[in-house]
Design a protein around this motif. Structure first.
Motif, PDB file in Angstrom:
ATOM      1  N   ASN A  85      13.948 -11.723  32.217  1.00 27.31           N
ATOM      2  CA  ASN A  85      12.977 -12.292  32.519  1.00 27.31           C
ATOM      3  C   ASN A  85      12.943 -13.415  32.772  1.00 27.31           C
ATOM      4  O   ASN A  85      13.151 -15.036  31.270  1.00 27.31           O
ATOM      5  CB  ASN A  85      11.597 -11.796  32.450  1.00 27.31           C
TER       6      ASN A  85
ATOM      7  N   TRP B 266       5.657 -13.446  29.539  1.00 25.41           N
ATOM      8  CA  TRP B 266       6.747 -12.052  30.368  1.00 25.41           C
ATOM      9  C   TRP B 266       8.111 -12.739  30.644  1.00 25.41           C
ATOM     10  O   TRP B 266       9.252 -11.864  29.620  1.00 25.41           O
ATOM     11  CB  TRP B 266       6.461 -12.292  31.942  1.00 25.41           C
ATOM     12  N   ALA B 267       8.587 -13.578  29.772  1.00 25.20           N
ATOM     13  CA  ALA B 267       9.741 -14.406  30.304  1.00 25.20           C
ATOM     14  C   ALA B 267      10.617 -14.225  28.768  1.00 25.20           C
ATOM     15  O   ALA B 267      10.073 -14.302  27.444  1.00 25.20           O
ATOM     16  CB  ALA B 267      10.013 -16.341  30.687  1.00 25.20           C
TER      17      ALA B 267
ATOM     18  N   TYR C  25      18.938 -10.539  36.436  1.00 30.76           N
ATOM     19  CA  TYR C  25      17.607 -11.504  36.418  1.00 30.76           C
ATOM     20  C   TYR C  25      15.869 -11.217  37.591  1.00 30.76           C
ATOM     21  O   TYR C  25      16.429 -11.175  38.712  1.00 30.76           O
ATOM     22  CB  TYR C  25      17.664 -12.618  36.595  1.00 30.76           C
ATOM     23  N   GLU C  26      14.988 -10.536  36.834  1.00 26.84           N
ATOM     24  CA  GLU C  26      13.761 -11.132  37.429  1.00 26.84           C
ATOM     25  C   GLU C  26      13.670 -12.154  37.307  1.00 26.84           C
ATOM     26  O   GLU C  26      13.593 -13.126  36.451  1.00 26.84           O
ATOM     27  CB  GLU C  26      12.484  -9.829  36.713  1.00 26.84           C
ATOM     28  N   THR C  27      12.731 -13.198  37.991  1.00 24.58           N
ATOM     29  CA  THR C  27      12.441 -14.212  38.056  1.00 24.58           C
ATOM     30  C   THR C  27      10.739 -14.344  38.728  1.00 24.58           C
ATOM     31  O   THR C  27      10.370 -13.525  39.078  1.00 24.58           O
ATOM     32  CB  THR C  27      12.763 -15.416  38.843  1.00 24.58           C
TER      33      THR C  27
END
Length: 198
Positions: free
Chosen positions: A3, A59-60, A37-39
């Motif tokens: 993330n 979260w990141a 990746y999730e962004t």
């Protein structure tokens, strides 16, 4: 890392609309998504809410800060963001105060981070030419590097326990811009810092 939270710190002015920083933000998000990746993204033009921004940091796995260099630092609107978000995050969500306790004098200042193991990367745009850095014969920076100039930002992330990825910088972006070369180098930097997820 999975993330990535991307922050576009550009503050728009009549003489600087933020096209380059927005383009670099878009390139980063496109690369990250294509690489698995999730962004999440916040820009200083967004209406943001303190708790939601703290949650994005939690979260990141990595924070990517895209920022112009305004008067040797970040723009005022991102400084306000830090003053609000980071100060309220000292309740244990980003750090547990400054790390010191009266019960244990061995705990040092700045050791209270709760985002340990997370990464951060700075991508900076500035008018100063690249040759003005790292050369003691240059008048203004006297041999200092871009990371020396942005040492306070490094310390902000370190305060949360985060670890740096290599900094990217695009230079001479107003007086002698070479945007295509800068963007090509940025894509290479992103590929090295955020490789495709296996």
């Amino acid at each position: 890392m999975k993330n990535v939270f991307v922050i576009n710190a550009h503050e728009e002015y009549e003489f600087s609309k933020g096209t380059l920083n927005q383009t670099m933000t878009d390139i980063a998000v496109d690369h990250l998504k294509a690489s698995g990746y999730e962004t999440k993204v916040t820009t200083m033009k967004d209406a943001w809410e303190i708790d939601a921004e703290i949650e994005k940091h939690q979260w990141a796995d990595a924070v990517l800060l895209q920022s112009p260099v305004n008067w040797m630092g970040v723009p005022w609107s991102f400084k306000k963001y830090m003053d609000m978000v980071y100060s309220f995050g000292m309740d244990g969500r980003l750090c547990a105060g400054d790390g010191r306790t009266r019960q244990d004098p061995s705990k040092q200042y700045g050791s209270g981070g709760t985002l340990n193991g997370k990464k951060y990367m700075m991508s900076l745009t500035l008018n100063a030419p690249s040759e003005s850095f790292g050369d003691p014969d240059q008048f203004f920076f006297e041999g200092k590097t871009i990371d020396d100039l942005f040492w306070p930002m490094h310390l902000n992330f370190r305060f949360f326990g985060m670890e740096p990825l290599p900094t990217f910088s695009a230079h001479d972006v107003m007086k002698n811009p070479d945007v295509e070369t800068d963007l090509a180098k940025y894509r290479e930097h992103l590929a090295a810092s955020f490789p495709t997820q296996g």
